[in-house]
Enzyme design. Structure first.
Site, PDB file in Angstrom:
ATOM      1  N   SER A   1      77.387  49.866  33.905  1.00 40.39           N
ATOM      2  CA  SER A   1      76.412  50.467  33.006  1.00 40.39           C
ATOM      3  C   SER A   1      75.124  50.812  33.746  1.00 40.39           C
ATOM      4  O   SER A   1      74.521  51.871  33.506  1.00 40.39           O
ATOM      5  CB  SER A   1      76.118  49.502  31.853  1.00 40.39           C
ATOM      6  OG  SER A   1      75.180  50.049  30.963  1.00 40.39           O
TER       7      SER A   1
ATOM      8  N   ILE B   1      75.721  54.011  35.825  1.00 35.05           N
ATOM      9  CA  ILE B   1      75.764  55.220  34.988  1.00 35.05           C
ATOM     10  C   ILE B   1      74.356  55.589  34.516  1.00 35.05           C
ATOM     11  O   ILE B   1      73.983  56.777  34.500  1.00 35.05           O
ATOM     12  CB  ILE B   1      76.713  55.013  33.799  1.00 35.05           C
ATOM     13  CG1 ILE B   1      78.142  54.795  34.295  1.00 35.05           C
ATOM     14  CG2 ILE B   1      76.663  56.193  32.853  1.00 35.05           C
ATOM     15  CD1 ILE B   1      78.694  55.942  35.110  1.00 35.05           C
ATOM     16  N   HIS B   2      73.554  54.608  34.141  1.00 31.88           N
ATOM     17  CA  HIS B   2      72.183  54.899  33.723  1.00 31.88           C
ATOM     18  C   HIS B   2      71.382  55.534  34.867  1.00 31.88           C
ATOM     19  O   HIS B   2      70.615  56.490  34.647  1.00 31.88           O
ATOM     20  CB  HIS B   2      71.479  53.614  33.255  1.00 31.88           C
ATOM     21  CG  HIS B   2      71.755  53.258  31.823  1.00 31.88           C
ATOM     22  ND1 HIS B   2      72.934  52.673  31.418  1.00 31.88           N
ATOM     23  CD2 HIS B   2      70.995  53.407  30.702  1.00 31.88           C
ATOM     24  CE1 HIS B   2      72.890  52.462  30.104  1.00 31.88           C
ATOM     25  NE2 HIS B   2      71.734  52.907  29.645  1.00 31.88           N
ATOM     26  N   GLU B   3      71.541  55.013  36.054  1.00 34.79           N
ATOM     27  CA  GLU B   3      70.810  55.566  37.192  1.00 34.79           C
ATOM     28  C   GLU B   3      71.283  56.974  37.522  1.00 34.79           C
ATOM     29  O   GLU B   3      70.471  57.863  37.860  1.00 34.79           O
ATOM     30  CB  GLU B   3      70.977  54.652  38.405  1.00 34.79           C
ATOM     31  CG  GLU B   3      70.079  55.016  39.575  1.00 34.79           C
ATOM     32  CD  GLU B   3      68.608  54.973  39.196  1.00 34.79           C
ATOM     33  OE1 GLU B   3      67.936  56.022  39.283  1.00 34.79           O
ATOM     34  OE2 GLU B   3      68.137  53.885  38.781  1.00 34.79           O
ATOM     35  N   VAL B   4      72.582  57.219  37.404  1.00 35.78           N
ATOM     36  CA  VAL B   4      73.117  58.560  37.667  1.00 35.78           C
ATOM     37  C   VAL B   4      72.552  59.565  36.665  1.00 35.78           C
ATOM     38  O   VAL B   4      72.174  60.690  37.035  1.00 35.78           O
ATOM     39  CB  VAL B   4      74.657  58.526  37.621  1.00 35.78           C
ATOM     40  CG1 VAL B   4      75.227  59.949  37.548  1.00 35.78           C
ATOM     41  CG2 VAL B   4      75.207  57.817  38.843  1.00 35.78           C
TER      42      VAL B   4
END
Length: 769
Positions: A676, A679-682
């Protein structure tokens, strides 16, 4: 091992069910025994009362037969007994407000009155349902005719003479219900005067009503007197005890049903408030021996002067004596925890007023310092409208790339379902095609799309497509290899008739995979719960609210958030990019409130409006896209409740697969948070074309915060404190800090190191090219 484990789980579940049923049967048998004892006690009491009445009836009949003329409004000297409850009545009457001041010139208020089974209730109107303002039991009561008074506003057709009493609206006919003294049932009561008024001169009515119809008053008095007589009979006692036993039984069943639900409330959230029903007092009024059997005529009396008795402004004692008690029961304060009704709607309205006023002040401050965003929009060049995200080539190509990956997934699954290719080859193609949605979207946005808004939109849908394709391939693999289709379909309710017999590979169709792609869910199943039809009136309502919510969000960003971020960049220019504590604290607090509003608006727009819009258009039935995450007392509860589609996906396709691989729960949880966080950083770094660790670190820091809040709740029962920690960590500390850091890295990074000027001189960064 898996089969043995499943067999053991089934055996344990069966034993648990048997034990639960045995306990429930034992409790029901105990309750039945208690009810039987109560019924026997009521029967014995009825026999005692009946024997007393039969014993005293012969001595009192001769004594009272000659004095029935003193009780007015008795139709005849025939005495009626009541085998059952008399009939009820309901209608509008004017009620005398005895504990209020008639500021409007009158103390009579129109109320909806209902008489049913010995209980007299009145409501504000007939629309109040089952919420009466007052309920009076008629046991020990009687009704009194208080005469009439003329309606001065009435215009009679016969102006020369006073109108007759029967003329509707000419008079207000008054009657009251009062508490009858206990000794009024004794034989000595027959020795009163002609009207029995000398004992009733000083009575104070419990309820006082008036009606413009004489026939209506006569009917009310007749039915009320019959109800009063019935309430003093033994049959009423038996009925009340039986009803009390039934209520106790229902209350016990409700408590048994309710408390398990409380125990099953979402773990890590604030417990719901439950106000236990008030225990009724079993206060049985016993009449002394030597009393008469209750008759309807015994409960009707009249005032001496029928004309003057009905006046509202009487000065005699019976009107409203100074000794009349104003404190009539033991009642807690309204703000006490023991209060039966705790309604804080007024405080909620006050909080909303304060919120609106404070926010209006915030907006006025931004307008004074940065100007109005509406004026800037009016001066903006309209040619920039052509530069729309959906009109650029790279953006369209990116969306078409996602559609190609969806079609490729369908083709590969179709070949696997028909055994055209091997399982190994098919899963390899699935792996490459599915993860191509994630990595291909990242590469495409990083290379071809410079605008952060356009890149974030495309990448967001790319990540959603990746998660959907992972679920599609993973679920169909389970259908294909485990053969559990019949079991899984049986667990789904509200299916369309043509989907009730759905099975693999019938579900492998282009329409099925595209319905799943448009549906507001990330976890695939071959059939979803469906609503009967599309409610277009609801679609229109959602669209209207969506337009207003998006407009409010954009106004908040343009008027409050964006100007503060522009000032931040200018201040960083003055400090050569160094964050001072004063600078950090100033903008931190400025963004905390505005960011909270923006975050809540984004949640409402996406999770409530946007997803419900697609659910309504697709007749998607299960619309629990979020739960009460705002009550979270643990940080882990927030991540379980605030985004249910992502939570379901992580549980089904990450957490439990890790458990099946032999990892521990702690390791599986770490993998979930790590994925998670990535994905947040991406989703943040790729559209802005810079790799920073702030979102990743913010997500990983949730793990120690989860442990802290769990420890607080477990060891100190600090549910409210845990909820405060959750709100502070997200709205005051976490998100404002992330916005400050990303703004500094992105906008200040674009400053020319030599001239130290901002790349775009637009007065508002929302209109920057």
């Amino acid at each position: 091992k898996q089969q043995v484990r499943n067999r053991w789980y089934r055996m344990a579940s069966t034993r648990s069910n048997h034990l639960t049923q045995a306990v429930a049967v034992a409790e029901i048998q105990d309750r039945i025994t208690e009810l039987k004892e109560q019924l026997n006690e009521a029967k014995n009491q009825l026999e005692r009362i009946t024997s007393e009445e039969e014993h005293t009836n012969g001595d009192t009949n001769d004594h009272t037969d000659g004095n029935n003329d003193s009780l007015v409004h008795a139709p005849s000297k025939k005495r009626s007994t009541f085998a059952g409850a008399p009939m009820g009545k309901k209608g509008y009457l004017f009620k005398w407000q005895d504990r209020s001041i008639g500021w409007g010139g009158t103390k009579w208020a129109l109320r909806f009155v209902e008489l049913e089974k010995g209980k007299l209730s009145y409501y504000g109107s007939h629309k109040d349902g089952d919420k009466p303002r007052y309920v009076l039991s008629l046991r020990g009561c009687a009704v009194r005719d208080e005469g009439f008074k003329m309606n001065r506003r009435h215009k009679s057709s016969k102006s020369s003479a006073p109108p007759p009493l029967e003329e509707p609206g000419a008079y207000y006919h008054v009657f009251s219900v009062y508490q009858r003294p206990l000794d009024s049932f004794s034989g000595t009561d027959a020795d009163t005067g002609a009207d029995g008024d000398h004992e009733l001169e000083d009575i104070v009515p419990l309820l006082r009503f008036s009606t413009p119809s004489l026939a209506e008053k006569t009917q009310w008095i007749q039915i009320l007197s019959e109800s009063c007589a019935y309430c003093d009979s033994g049959a009423f006692l038996i009925e009340m005890q039986q009803k009390e036993a039934e209520r106790e039984k229902e209350r016990g069943e409700q408590m048994k049903m309710m408390f398990p639900e409380f125990e099953k409330h979402q773990k890590g959230t604030l417990p719901p408030l439950y106000f236990a029903p008030a225990q009724s007092k079993k206060n049985i009024v016993r009449r002394p021996s030597g009393i008469l059997k209750p008759k309807a005529e015994m409960y009707r009396t009249k005032s001496g002067d029928l004309v003057d008795a009905a006046k509202s402004n009487q000065r005699k004692r019976s009107g409203y004596p100074p000794s009349r008690p104003m404190h009539r029961s033991s009642t807690p304060s309204y703000l006490s925890a023991e209060a039966k009704i705790q309604n804080y709607r007024g405080f909620f309205n006050l909080a909303m007023i304060i919120l609106v006023v404070s926010n209006f002040r915030l907006i006025l401050g931004t307008i004074r310092h940065h100007g109005s965003v509406l004026e800037q929009m009016a001066l903006t060049d309209g040619s920039k409208v052509v530069d729309h995200p959906f009109t650029e080539g790279p953006f369209i190509v990116g969306l078409l790339m996602l559609q190609a990956l969806i079609i490729n997934t369908f083709v590969v699954e179709w070949l696997l379902s028909r055994y055209k290719i091997s399982e190994k080859l098919g899963m390899t193609l699935h792996f490459v095609n599915t993860h191509g949605a994630l990595f291909g979207s990242c590469a495409f946005v990083w290379t071809y799309i410079d605008n952060p808004v356009k890149g974030a939109f495309l990448l967001f849908h790319g990540v959603i497509t990746w998660m959907k394709l992972v679920s599609y391939t993973h679920t169909n693999e389970d259908y294909r290899t485990a053969g559990k289709v019949d079991i899984t379909i049986a667990l789904v309710e509200d299916l369309d008739p043509d989907e009730e017999d759905m099975s693999y590979p019938k579900n492998v169709s282009l329409s099925n995979i595209y319905y799943f792609w448009f549906a507001p869910t990330l976890t695939y199943q071959m059939a979803f719960p469906r609503t009967p039809e599309v409610r277009f009136w609801k679609v229109v309502g959602i669209i209207v609210r969506l337009i207003f919510a998006v407009a409010l969000f954009l106004f908040l960003v343009a008027q409050v958030i964006a100007p503060n971020l522009s000032r931040l960049v200018e201040d960083l220019k003055a400090t050569n990019g160094v964050y001072t504590p004063k600078l950090m604290a100033e903008y931190w607090l400025k963004l905390a409130l505005a960011n909270t509003y923006g975050w809540l608006l984004m949640f409402y727009i996406y999770f409530h409006l946007y997803l419900n819009l697609f659910a309504e258009l697709l007749r998607f039935g299960d619309r629990v896209f979020y739960k009460d995450w705002w009550n979270s007392s643990e940080v882990s509860a927030y991540w379980r409740l605030w985004n249910m589609p992502v939570h379901y996906w992580l549980v089904r396709h990450v957490y439990f697969p890790s458990i099946r691989l032999g990892l521990s729960k702690g390791a599986s949880t770490f993998i979930v948070f790590f994925l998670s966080a990535v994905i947040h950083e991406v989703l943040v770094s790729v559209p802005f074309h810079m790799v920073r660790p702030w979102s990743f670190l913010g997500m990983m820091m949730q793990m120690p915060l989860v442990a802290v809040t769990k420890y607080m709740v477990k060891n100190f029962s600090a549910n409210s404190m845990g909820n405060i920690v959750f709100w502070v960590s997200f709205c005051v500390v976490g998100q404002p800090m992330a916005i400050l850091l990303y703004t500094a890295d992105y906008q200040y990074g674009q400053l020319d190191s030599d001239s130290c000027t901002v790349a775009d001189e637009s007065p508002n960064p929302l209109y920057a090219s």
